[in-house]
Every structure is written in C-alpha cells, then in structure tokens.
Design a protein around this motif. Structure first.
Motif, PDB file in Angstrom:
ATOM      1  N   UNK A 213      -0.082  -2.593  -7.820  1.00  0.00           N
ATOM      2  CA  UNK A 213       0.293  -2.723  -6.338  1.00  0.00           C
ATOM      3  C   UNK A 213      -1.230  -2.108  -5.615  1.00  0.00           C
ATOM      4  N   UNK A 214      -1.001  -1.793  -4.597  1.00  0.00           N
ATOM      5  CA  UNK A 214      -2.240  -1.464  -3.768  1.00  0.00           C
ATOM      6  C   UNK A 214      -2.397   0.047  -3.569  1.00  0.00           C
ATOM      7  N   UNK A 215      -1.472   0.763  -4.209  1.00  0.00           N
ATOM      8  CA  UNK A 215      -1.487   2.259  -3.987  1.00  0.00           C
ATOM      9  C   UNK A 215      -2.790   2.920  -4.061  1.00  0.00           C
ATOM     10  N   UNK A 216      -2.985   4.033  -3.526  1.00  0.00           N
ATOM     11  CA  UNK A 216      -4.431   4.423  -3.489  1.00  0.00           C
ATOM     12  C   UNK A 216      -4.416   6.003  -3.486  1.00  0.00           C
ATOM     13  N   UNK A 217      -5.355   6.966  -3.393  1.00  0.00           N
ATOM     14  CA  UNK A 217      -5.386   8.146  -3.413  1.00  0.00           C
ATOM     15  C   UNK A 217      -5.482   8.910  -4.725  1.00  0.00           C
TER      16      UNK A 217
ATOM     17  N   UNK B 256       0.754  -1.368   0.049  1.00  0.00           N
ATOM     18  CA  UNK B 256       0.070  -0.036  -0.183  1.00  0.00           C
ATOM     19  C   UNK B 256       1.040   1.173  -0.121  1.00  0.00           C
ATOM     20  N   UNK B 257       0.338   2.438  -0.406  1.00  0.00           N
ATOM     21  CA  UNK B 257       1.106   3.589  -0.326  1.00  0.00           C
ATOM     22  C   UNK B 257       0.176   4.712  -1.153  1.00  0.00           C
ATOM     23  N   UNK B 258       0.767   5.798  -1.321  1.00  0.00           N
ATOM     24  CA  UNK B 258       0.340   7.064  -2.005  1.00  0.00           C
ATOM     25  C   UNK B 258       1.466   7.974  -2.463  1.00  0.00           C
ATOM     26  N   UNK B 259       1.044   8.633  -3.549  1.00  0.00           N
ATOM     27  CA  UNK B 259       1.936   9.783  -4.135  1.00  0.00           C
ATOM     28  C   UNK B 259       2.020  10.956  -3.226  1.00  0.00           C
ATOM     29  N   UNK B 260       2.983  11.387  -2.681  1.00  0.00           N
ATOM     30  CA  UNK B 260       3.212  12.667  -2.098  1.00  0.00           C
ATOM     31  C   UNK B 260       3.249  13.749  -2.919  1.00  0.00           C
ATOM     32  N   UNK B 261       3.199  15.212  -2.630  1.00  0.00           N
ATOM     33  CA  UNK B 261       3.494  16.372  -3.447  1.00  0.00           C
ATOM     34  C   UNK B 261       5.108  16.184  -3.789  1.00  0.00           C
ATOM     35  N   UNK B 262       5.251  16.504  -5.190  1.00  0.00           N
ATOM     36  CA  UNK B 262       6.670  16.294  -5.578  1.00  0.00           C
ATOM     37  C   UNK B 262       7.339  17.879  -5.924  1.00  0.00           C
ATOM     38  N   UNK B 263       8.803  17.675  -5.526  1.00  0.00           N
ATOM     39  CA  UNK B 263       9.420  19.047  -5.682  1.00  0.00           C
ATOM     40  C   UNK B 263       9.871  19.045  -7.291  1.00  0.00           C
ATOM     41  N   UNK B 264       9.808  20.096  -7.385  1.00  0.00           N
ATOM     42  CA  UNK B 264      10.276  20.453  -8.999  1.00  0.00           C
ATOM     43  C   UNK B 264      11.654  19.977  -9.431  1.00  0.00           C
ATOM     44  N   UNK B 265      12.650  20.166  -8.319  1.00  0.00           N
ATOM     45  CA  UNK B 265      13.979  19.568  -8.461  1.00  0.00           C
ATOM     46  C   UNK B 265      14.111  17.968  -8.308  1.00  0.00           C
ATOM     47  N   UNK B 266      13.000  17.067  -8.340  1.00  0.00           N
ATOM     48  CA  UNK B 266      13.129  15.817  -8.207  1.00  0.00           C
ATOM     49  C   UNK B 266      13.384  15.295  -9.568  1.00  0.00           C
ATOM     50  N   UNK B 267      14.537  14.390  -9.593  1.00  0.00           N
ATOM     51  CA  UNK B 267      15.022  13.954 -10.952  1.00  0.00           C
ATOM     52  C   UNK B 267      14.177  12.740 -11.274  1.00  0.00           C
ATOM     53  N   UNK B 268      13.176  12.443 -10.954  1.00  0.00           N
ATOM     54  CA  UNK B 268      12.464  11.066 -11.483  1.00  0.00           C
ATOM     55  C   UNK B 268      12.341  11.142 -12.885  1.00  0.00           C
ATOM     56  N   UNK B 269      12.801   9.893 -13.509  1.00  0.00           N
ATOM     57  CA  UNK B 269      12.491   9.429 -14.976  1.00  0.00           C
ATOM     58  C   UNK B 269      11.484   8.466 -15.257  1.00  0.00           C
TER      59      UNK B 269
END
Length: 364
Positions: A340-344, A320-333
């Motif tokens: 999965x059982x993510x929600x929100x 389980x889990x959820x997405x938080x607010x992301x920073x503009x500087x985050x390098x995610x590709x």
C-alpha cells in the motif's frame, strides 16, 4: 476283542463325562443350573486358571459392544430428524441444475458432496445428506455447506435454492458458477442468513444491493476467485469476469448490516475510497480488503475499533494512511498493509499489542 467292550478312542468325546470324577472346583460352573455358554451372555466368568479367565473376558466384550451398537443405531434411527419433502425436492433440483467437475474447485481435497444425494426409499431424507443440516425440532433445512463441492454451472434467480427460506448458513465457496451474477433474489428469500460465503466461486458483475436486506448477517465473504493475480490490472481484465461493489453499497454494508463481524471482500472491484463510516462498525472482528483498487486516505478511526482483530489491506497501492498510537486493550492479531502507500513511522505502542501475531507494514 470279540464281544468285548470296545475301547474308547483316545481323547473320547467331550460330552461323555459319565464315570469320571470332576476336577476340583469343576462343579462350580454348574451349581447354579446354568449352562457353561450362559456365562458369556451374563458376563459371569468362572475360571480354572488366570489364562482362561482372561480369554473368556476378552471374547465376551465384543458381544456386549455389538448389542450396544445395534441398540444405539436403532435409537438414532427412530429419533433422526426427518426433512420436509418440498425442501428435499428443492435440493435435488438444485443438484440437477449443475454438473460436477474436479476442475471447478481449487481445493485439492474437493469432492462432489451432492453425488451422495438420492431420493431412493432408503436415502430420501435430505437431513442426512452430505452438507445439509436441519433443525432437530422443525425438520427445516437451516444450513447448506457445499464448499469445495466441484459444482459447475450458472446460479440464477429461478434456482430452487431460494425455496429454502429457513436457511441460516449458506456456504457455496470454491465452486465455479460460470461468471454468473449473484442473484438479487438471495436478499429477498433468504433473510434469515447469519452466514453467507460465496468466495472463490467465479461470480461476476455488480454485487446486488439486495444483499443489504440480510440484516442478520455476522459473516459475509464475497472474495473473488484467487486464480486472479493479486496485482491484476482491472483496466485490462475482462469486465465480464470481475465482481464489483459500488461505493454506495460499501457504505450501506455498515449502515444496514449492523451485526457484521467478518467482512471478506478480497479482490472485489471497488475502485474508490473507503467510507469513513467504517470507523463506526463496532461489531467488526475481521476486515479483508486485499487488492480491491482502494484509493485515498484510509480512515484512521478503523484502527480504534474495539473488537477488530484482523485488518488486511494488502495490494491497494493507491491507498494512503498511517499507523496511529495503539491502545493496550486493542485485540489486533493481524495487521497487513504491505504493498500500500502507507507512510510514517511504526509507533512504539504497537509493541503493547499482546495478541498481535502478524505484522506486515509498508512504511515509506
């Protein structure tokens, strides 16, 4: 006819030029005292017409190229790194401990690199063998890359591989090690490793805690063989063919391997929660945990790691889990939480991730 001077045959010999006036400009080629063929060697071209000049220039180049190629080959031969006899012997013993079979590797372009290894007089220098790299100054083997090499057989603690104590990179991925266990000796003898890739090579059993002694590792890939279905049932799959990692060792990876940047554990049998300490792994750039049987809540702090570019959690249906607010500087590709059982909801700030190329959400 009788007794007279015989008439020369039509187009008489080229060397008989006596009594003939040379054509205009014909004496230039011999004025310096050189034979005509010398001009090819010296690269000097005297011509009677543009066509002839072009032909002579073209034919003179291969001679120069051949000379330079020969010179280069001689120079590289004299300066080639020479391997240590004991390490070359250890590599040959390693080769002889396996058979080769095309079916042992999944890559359709796989080939047995060790087939070219020989200790004959002309090819006994292991630094020139396929997949082997030596330090240019010391001659010690520092890299062994035998990925997709069609190796079949068991790897055990008595293997001569562990005599290569100067190794910095070891890649044995995409071979078939007959579901043998990862030898604990690996963590004792090869402590200089910065890269270890044993993925898709049919290892089984517990991943030894000695792997944690490899404190210089920046890349660790122990992903299990991909022919196992992504959603396979651990409870009904033969335990003798599963690669397992305890929660304690998973936690210790972050504590001990402080330089780790790439961590690949796809299809490794973990069956636990992901420790919160992973949120402290500030050097991590890629975390692959597909189909590991993870459960509980995913530590949200991992999304805030400053260098994390890839997070792949697919096929952990009890996670389980959820997405938080992301920073503009985050390098995610890449972000993959499919199956999965993510929600929100997916936060609008995810649109600020300028480097993001792959997003596979699973929001209920």
């Amino acid at each position: 006819m009788g007794g007279g001077t015989p008439m020369p045959k039509k187009g008489g010999t080229k060397s008989s030029r006596a009594g003939h006036k040379p054509k205009k400009g014909g004496t230039k080629s011999s004025s310096a005292g050189h034979k005509p063929e010398d001009h090819h060697k010296m690269g000097v071209v005297h011509h009677r017409g543009s066509g002839k000049r072009f032909r002579r220039e073209v034919t003179s180049r291969p001679r120069l190229c051949t000379y330079l190629s020969t010179l280069s080959a001689r120079y590289s031969w004299r300066n080639q790194t020479i391997g240590h006899a004991d390490e070359c012997s250890a590599l040959m013993q390693f080769k002889q401990s396996f058979t080769t079979s095309k079916s042992a590797s999944l890559d359709p372009f796989a080939y047995p690199k060790v087939a070219s290894w020989m200790q004959e007089r002309t090819r006994r220098n292991c630094c020139s063998w396929d997949g082997v790299e030596c330090n240019e100054e010391t001659g010690y083997v520092i890299c062994l890359n035998l990925n997709s090499s069609c190796l079949y057989g068991s790897l055990n603690s008595s293997s001569s591989l562990f005599q290569l104590v100067h190794l910095q990179k070891l890649d044995l991925s995409d071979n078939h090690f007959n579901f043998s266990k990862i030898p604990s000796r690996l963590g004792h003898n090869l402590t200089g490793l910065t890269l270890l890739n044993l993925s898709q090579s049919s290892f089984s059993g517990q991943i030894p805690s000695e792997i944690l002694y490899l404190s210089k590792l920046s890349t660790l890939d122990l992903s299990a063989t991909s022919f196992l279905d992504m959603t396979f049932d651990y409870d009904h799959f033969s335990s003798s063919k599963i690669l397992e990692l305890t929660n304690a060792n998973l936690r210790s990876i972050v504590q001990n391997l402080t330089n780790i940047q790439q961590l690949h554990l796809n299809k490794v049998h973990i069956l636990s929660t992901l420790p919160d300490i992973f949120a402290n792994a500030t050097s991590l750039k890629a975390l692959y945990l597909q189909s590991c049987g993870l459960s509980g809540e995913f530590p949200v702090g991992i999304f805030q790691l400053p260098n994390l570019e890839v997070l792949d959690l697919m096929y952990n249906e009890d996670l389980t889990g959820y997405f938080p607010e992301f920073n503009k500087s985050s390098p995610f590709k890449k972000l993959n939480v499919a199956r999965t059982n993510f929600s929100g909801h997916v936060p609008a700030s995810i649109g600020d991730l300028s480097s993001l190329r792959v997003l596979e959400p699973r929001i209920m």
